[in-house]
Design an enzyme around this catalytic site. Sequence first.
Site, PDB file in Angstrom:
ATOM      1  N   ILE A  10      67.001  77.745  39.063  1.00  0.00           N
ATOM      2  CA  ILE A  10      67.582  78.230  40.255  1.00  0.00           C
ATOM      3  C   ILE A  10      67.498  79.486  40.532  1.00  0.00           C
ATOM      4  CG2 ILE A  10      69.139  76.093  40.645  1.00  0.00           C
ATOM      5  CD1 ILE A  10      71.540  78.025  40.119  1.00  0.00           C
ATOM      6  N   SER A  11      67.684  80.340  39.540  1.00  0.00           N
ATOM      7  CA  SER A  11      67.495  81.635  39.731  1.00  0.00           C
ATOM      8  C   SER A  11      66.291  82.368  40.302  1.00  0.00           C
ATOM      9  CB  SER A  11      67.802  82.393  38.346  1.00  0.00           C
ATOM     10  OG  SER A  11      67.225  83.583  38.293  1.00  0.00           O
TER      11      SER A  11
END
Length: 218
Positions: A10-11
């Site tokens: 998700i980063s």
Amino acid sequence: MTIDFYYMDISPPVRAVNLCLAALNLEVNKKEINLFNRENLEPAFIQLNPQHTIPTIVDDGFVLWDSHAINAYLVSKYAKDDSLYPKDIQKRATIDQRLHFEGSVLFTHGVRCFLPLFFGLSKTIPDDQRNQTDQYYEMVDKFLEGKPWIAGDQMTIADFSYISTLSGLTQIFPSVEKYKNICTYMELCKQNMKDYDSANQQGVDKYVGILKNILQSE
Ligand SMILES: N[C@@H](CCC(=O)N[C@@H](CS)C(=O)NCC(=O)O)C(=O)O
């Protein structure tokens, strides 16, 4: 020797490195660090990276973090040519300027708006922060005036950073529709970056899904 890659998809900066790895056809040994479980604060990880951030890589004992530094290193060490990070001094200077803007302004704006949501400290984004977004969109739109890619005529590591941040930010702040250069640019990235779906889109979908759930729960 395989590169160890500490990541969580998700980063945005992790996804910037995913895109660079795909462009270089590099296989890595993936080691997931779950930020929600605070795995980045475990002593073994802090020993590697005192800033406790992902992405972090270990290449044959050499430890490096920060997506911009990692991508510059990977291209310098593993690319067949320098097109993703040209050695030409002025081209490289423009790329570096774009990278610093992405890291210190654009990504940081996302962190200020979204981090309190991710960590359960808020369910809303304050209007003053929300309203700052257009000012950054306007700048990025001007960077793209007359040039298809963020630092000029060809795709570079700066594009991996911009698309990884913009692809999430623009779903939460859709006023980007007013900025035609950015909209065209995002489509260009989607069409031309290798493994775009697995390297970026899947992580963006999770990231935006979490944020939208929190915002709608208010
Ligand atoms: N400038 C850094 C930012 C890295 C960063 O802030 N990563 C976040 C995830 S998106 C993180 O690991 N945060 C955990 C922490 O700061 O403790 C980069 O480009 O890699």
